[in-house]
Structure formats: C-alpha cells, structure tokens
Design a protein around this motif. Structure first.
Motif, PDB file in Angstrom:
ATOM      1  N   ARG A 145      -9.431  -8.511   4.293  1.00  0.00           N
ATOM      2  CA  ARG A 145     -11.300  -7.813   4.560  1.00  0.00           C
ATOM      3  C   ARG A 145     -11.607  -7.630   2.969  1.00  0.00           C
ATOM      4  NH1 ARG A 145     -14.248  -5.744   7.945  1.00  0.00           N
ATOM      5  NH2 ARG A 145     -15.702  -4.302   7.342  1.00  0.00           N
ATOM      6  N   TYR A 146     -10.645  -7.000   2.070  1.00  0.00           N
ATOM      7  CA  TYR A 146     -11.398  -6.541   0.621  1.00  0.00           C
ATOM      8  C   TYR A 146     -10.731  -7.545  -0.531  1.00  0.00           C
ATOM      9  CZ  TYR A 146     -12.007  -2.400   3.626  1.00  0.00           C
ATOM     10  OH  TYR A 146     -12.536  -1.650   4.505  1.00  0.00           O
ATOM     11  N   GLY A 147      -9.935  -8.353  -0.378  1.00  0.00           N
ATOM     12  CA  GLY A 147      -9.795  -9.318  -1.486  1.00  0.00           C
ATOM     13  C   GLY A 147      -8.471  -9.052  -2.241  1.00  0.00           C
ATOM     14  N   ALA A 148      -8.460  -9.948  -3.278  1.00  0.00           N
ATOM     15  CA  ALA A 148      -7.380  -9.850  -4.356  1.00  0.00           C
ATOM     16  C   ALA A 148      -7.482  -8.428  -5.147  1.00  0.00           C
ATOM     17  CB  ALA A 148      -7.282 -10.967  -5.135  1.00  0.00           C
ATOM     18  N   SER A 149      -8.566  -7.876  -5.496  1.00  0.00           N
ATOM     19  CA  SER A 149      -8.457  -6.722  -6.122  1.00  0.00           C
ATOM     20  C   SER A 149      -7.757  -5.798  -5.510  1.00  0.00           C
ATOM     21  CB  SER A 149      -9.895  -6.646  -6.614  1.00  0.00           C
ATOM     22  OG  SER A 149     -10.612  -7.301  -7.430  1.00  0.00           O
ATOM     23  N   PHE A 150      -8.114  -5.839  -4.389  1.00  0.00           N
ATOM     24  CA  PHE A 150      -7.447  -4.630  -3.196  1.00  0.00           C
ATOM     25  C   PHE A 150      -5.984  -4.905  -3.205  1.00  0.00           C
ATOM     26  CE2 PHE A 150      -6.359  -2.499   0.600  1.00  0.00           C
ATOM     27  CZ  PHE A 150      -7.136  -1.163   0.252  1.00  0.00           C
ATOM     28  N   ALA A 151      -5.504  -5.972  -3.191  1.00  0.00           N
ATOM     29  CA  ALA A 151      -4.216  -6.341  -3.334  1.00  0.00           C
ATOM     30  C   ALA A 151      -3.484  -5.901  -4.656  1.00  0.00           C
ATOM     31  CB  ALA A 151      -3.724  -7.670  -3.206  1.00  0.00           C
ATOM     32  N   ASP A 152      -4.119  -6.057  -5.822  1.00  0.00           N
ATOM     33  CA  ASP A 152      -3.684  -5.348  -7.032  1.00  0.00           C
ATOM     34  C   ASP A 152      -3.625  -4.113  -7.091  1.00  0.00           C
ATOM     35  OD1 ASP A 152      -3.688  -8.077  -7.895  1.00  0.00           O
ATOM     36  OD2 ASP A 152      -5.486  -7.859  -8.876  1.00  0.00           O
ATOM     37  N   VAL A 153      -4.496  -3.405  -6.531  1.00  0.00           N
ATOM     38  CA  VAL A 153      -4.396  -1.766  -6.333  1.00  0.00           C
ATOM     39  C   VAL A 153      -3.398  -1.355  -5.433  1.00  0.00           C
ATOM     40  CG1 VAL A 153      -5.633   0.168  -5.596  1.00  0.00           C
ATOM     41  CG2 VAL A 153      -6.744  -1.379  -7.005  1.00  0.00           C
ATOM     42  N   LEU A 154      -3.103  -2.065  -4.122  1.00  0.00           N
ATOM     43  CA  LEU A 154      -2.159  -1.626  -3.381  1.00  0.00           C
ATOM     44  C   LEU A 154      -0.734  -1.833  -4.174  1.00  0.00           C
ATOM     45  CD1 LEU A 154      -2.749  -3.223   0.011  1.00  0.00           C
ATOM     46  CD2 LEU A 154      -2.756  -1.050  -0.516  1.00  0.00           C
ATOM     47  N   ALA A 155      -0.541  -2.787  -5.040  1.00  0.00           N
ATOM     48  CA  ALA A 155       0.595  -2.986  -5.633  1.00  0.00           C
ATOM     49  C   ALA A 155       1.343  -1.897  -6.516  1.00  0.00           C
ATOM     50  CB  ALA A 155       0.678  -4.306  -6.504  1.00  0.00           C
ATOM     51  N   VAL A 156       0.210  -1.129  -7.019  1.00  0.00           N
ATOM     52  CA  VAL A 156       0.827   0.189  -7.864  1.00  0.00           C
ATOM     53  C   VAL A 156       0.307   1.697  -6.985  1.00  0.00           C
ATOM     54  CG1 VAL A 156       0.224  -1.082 -10.062  1.00  0.00           C
ATOM     55  CG2 VAL A 156      -1.465   0.131  -9.051  1.00  0.00           C
ATOM     56  N   SER A 157       0.031   1.527  -5.732  1.00  0.00           N
ATOM     57  CA  SER A 157      -0.555   2.589  -4.786  1.00  0.00           C
ATOM     58  C   SER A 157       0.723   3.095  -4.292  1.00  0.00           C
ATOM     59  CB  SER A 157      -1.515   2.352  -4.064  1.00  0.00           C
ATOM     60  OG  SER A 157      -2.810   1.925  -4.726  1.00  0.00           O
ATOM     61  N   ARG A 158       0.496   4.573  -3.955  1.00  0.00           N
ATOM     62  CA  ARG A 158       1.553   5.025  -2.822  1.00  0.00           C
ATOM     63  C   ARG A 158       0.865   5.105  -1.585  1.00  0.00           C
ATOM     64  NH1 ARG A 158       5.258   9.537  -4.513  1.00  0.00           N
ATOM     65  NH2 ARG A 158       5.993   8.943  -6.798  1.00  0.00           N
ATOM     66  N   ILE A 159       1.653   4.853  -0.650  1.00  0.00           N
ATOM     67  CA  ILE A 159       1.301   4.784   0.768  1.00  0.00           C
ATOM     68  C   ILE A 159       1.863   5.848   1.749  1.00  0.00           C
ATOM     69  CG2 ILE A 159       1.098   3.204   2.873  1.00  0.00           C
ATOM     70  CD1 ILE A 159      -0.338   2.128   0.358  1.00  0.00           C
ATOM     71  N   TRP A 160       0.936   6.569   2.627  1.00  0.00           N
ATOM     72  CA  TRP A 160       1.113   7.790   3.138  1.00  0.00           C
ATOM     73  C   TRP A 160       0.881   7.539   4.604  1.00  0.00           C
ATOM     74  CZ3 TRP A 160       2.428  13.036   1.324  1.00  0.00           C
ATOM     75  CH2 TRP A 160       2.607  12.984  -0.085  1.00  0.00           C
ATOM     76  N   ILE A 161       1.514   8.016   5.498  1.00  0.00           N
ATOM     77  CA  ILE A 161       1.234   7.776   7.004  1.00  0.00           C
ATOM     78  C   ILE A 161       1.215   9.254   7.412  1.00  0.00           C
ATOM     79  CG2 ILE A 161       3.605   7.220   7.550  1.00  0.00           C
ATOM     80  CD1 ILE A 161       2.190   5.680   9.800  1.00  0.00           C
ATOM     81  N   ASN A 162       0.152   9.712   7.740  1.00  0.00           N
ATOM     82  CA  ASN A 162       0.106  11.237   8.420  1.00  0.00           C
ATOM     83  C   ASN A 162       0.567  12.288   7.511  1.00  0.00           C
ATOM     84  OD1 ASN A 162      -0.938   9.960  11.009  1.00  0.00           O
ATOM     85  ND2 ASN A 162       1.130   9.444  11.781  1.00  0.00           N
ATOM     86  N   GLY A 163       0.149  12.245   6.285  1.00  0.00           N
ATOM     87  CA  GLY A 163       0.566  12.902   5.324  1.00  0.00           C
ATOM     88  C   GLY A 163       1.943  13.051   4.665  1.00  0.00           C
ATOM     89  N   GLN A 164       2.800  11.892   5.005  1.00  0.00           N
ATOM     90  CA  GLN A 164       4.079  11.840   4.628  1.00  0.00           C
ATOM     91  C   GLN A 164       4.493  10.572   3.896  1.00  0.00           C
ATOM     92  OE1 GLN A 164       7.272  12.790   7.073  1.00  0.00           O
ATOM     93  NE2 GLN A 164       6.216  14.609   7.527  1.00  0.00           N
ATOM     94  N   SER A 165       4.825  10.510   2.727  1.00  0.00           N
ATOM     95  CA  SER A 165       5.012   9.270   1.695  1.00  0.00           C
ATOM     96  C   SER A 165       5.793   8.494   2.469  1.00  0.00           C
ATOM     97  CB  SER A 165       5.572   9.771   0.256  1.00  0.00           C
ATOM     98  OG  SER A 165       5.661   8.857  -0.546  1.00  0.00           O
ATOM     99  N   LEU A 166       5.833   7.287   2.318  1.00  0.00           N
ATOM    100  CA  LEU A 166       6.363   6.104   2.715  1.00  0.00           C
ATOM    101  C   LEU A 166       7.295   5.412   1.517  1.00  0.00           C
ATOM    102  CD1 LEU A 166       4.235   4.224   5.294  1.00  0.00           C
ATOM    103  CD2 LEU A 166       6.314   5.904   5.811  1.00  0.00           C
ATOM    104  N   ALA A 167       8.642   5.418   1.623  1.00  0.00           N
ATOM    105  CA  ALA A 167       9.194   4.664   0.524  1.00  0.00           C
ATOM    106  C   ALA A 167       9.254   3.009   0.694  1.00  0.00           C
ATOM    107  CB  ALA A 167      10.750   5.071   0.672  1.00  0.00           C
ATOM    108  N   ARG A 168       9.263   2.744   2.232  1.00  0.00           N
ATOM    109  CA  ARG A 168       9.137   1.175   2.512  1.00  0.00           C
ATOM    110  C   ARG A 168       8.242   1.174   3.522  1.00  0.00           C
ATOM    111  NH1 ARG A 168      12.834  -3.579   2.173  1.00  0.00           N
ATOM    112  NH2 ARG A 168      11.777  -4.274   3.855  1.00  0.00           N
ATOM    113  N   ALA A 169       6.854   0.927   3.065  1.00  0.00           N
ATOM    114  CA  ALA A 169       5.691   0.920   4.038  1.00  0.00           C
ATOM    115  C   ALA A 169       5.663  -0.193   4.791  1.00  0.00           C
ATOM    116  CB  ALA A 169       4.408   0.916   3.060  1.00  0.00           C
ATOM    117  N   GLU A 170       6.124  -1.463   4.403  1.00  0.00           N
ATOM    118  CA  GLU A 170       5.949  -2.515   5.059  1.00  0.00           C
ATOM    119  C   GLU A 170       6.453  -2.657   6.472  1.00  0.00           C
ATOM    120  OE1 GLU A 170       7.863  -2.837   2.284  1.00  0.00           O
ATOM    121  OE2 GLU A 170       6.176  -2.960   0.951  1.00  0.00           O
ATOM    122  N   ASP A 171       7.659  -2.027   6.709  1.00  0.00           N
ATOM    123  CA  ASP A 171       8.366  -2.175   8.162  1.00  0.00           C
ATOM    124  C   ASP A 171       7.953  -0.869   8.958  1.00  0.00           C
ATOM    125  OD1 ASP A 171       9.254  -4.512   7.338  1.00  0.00           O
ATOM    126  OD2 ASP A 171      11.073  -3.576   6.504  1.00  0.00           O
TER     127      ASP A 171
END
Length: 80
Positions: A36-62
């Motif tokens: 939806r948001y493009g390659a620039s968004f992918a670049d930001v994701l590559a250096v971002s932390r991902i959280w789900i419901n207030g908890q950090s995910l070490a391996r977000a993909e799965d």
C-alpha cells in the motif's frame, strides 16, 4: 483486520496514523502495508521495532494476529 499504528517516519510516509490491514500474521500485515505505502515504507520497516498489543516482537514475521490486535511500527527517532 488488524489495526496498524504508525509513528514518526512510518506515519509520515503513509500519510496517516493508522489503518486496518488484513493478514493472519504480523508479516502478512506488514507485507500488505508495504504494498500500500511502497518502498520507502519498507525501508522504514527494516529499521523499526514492531510491537503487538503493547509487547515488542523479536521475530515479527511469524507471529499470528487477529482482528482485535494492534500492530505498532516504531521507527528510531533522532533528536538533540
């Protein structure tokens, strides 16, 4: 659909603070967001932390997610 909450550079690129995005795993939601948001968004994701419901995910993909989950994209923030 999970709620994708975006902060800092991710929000700026997306042009919105949040959006419901389909997917049964966090990885699927993030892939849909990249589509939806493009390659620039992918670049930001590559250096971002991902959280789900207030908890950090070490391996977000799965990590499974459902319609009631909030997935947050937290890019690094610099400043003085």
């Amino acid at each position: 659909m999970a709620e994708l909450a975006m902060f800092a550079a991710a929000r700026q690129i997306a042009g919105e603070a949040s959006r419901e995005i389909p997917g049964s795993t966090v990885g699927e939601v993030l892939d849909s967001a990249i589509g939806r948001y493009g390659a620039s968004f992918a670049d930001v994701l590559a250096v971002s932390r991902i959280w789900i419901n207030g908890q950090s995910l070490a391996r977000a993909e799965d990590s499974p997610c459902c319609d009631t989950d909030e997935i947050a994209v937290l890019p690094p923030i610099s400043g003085r």
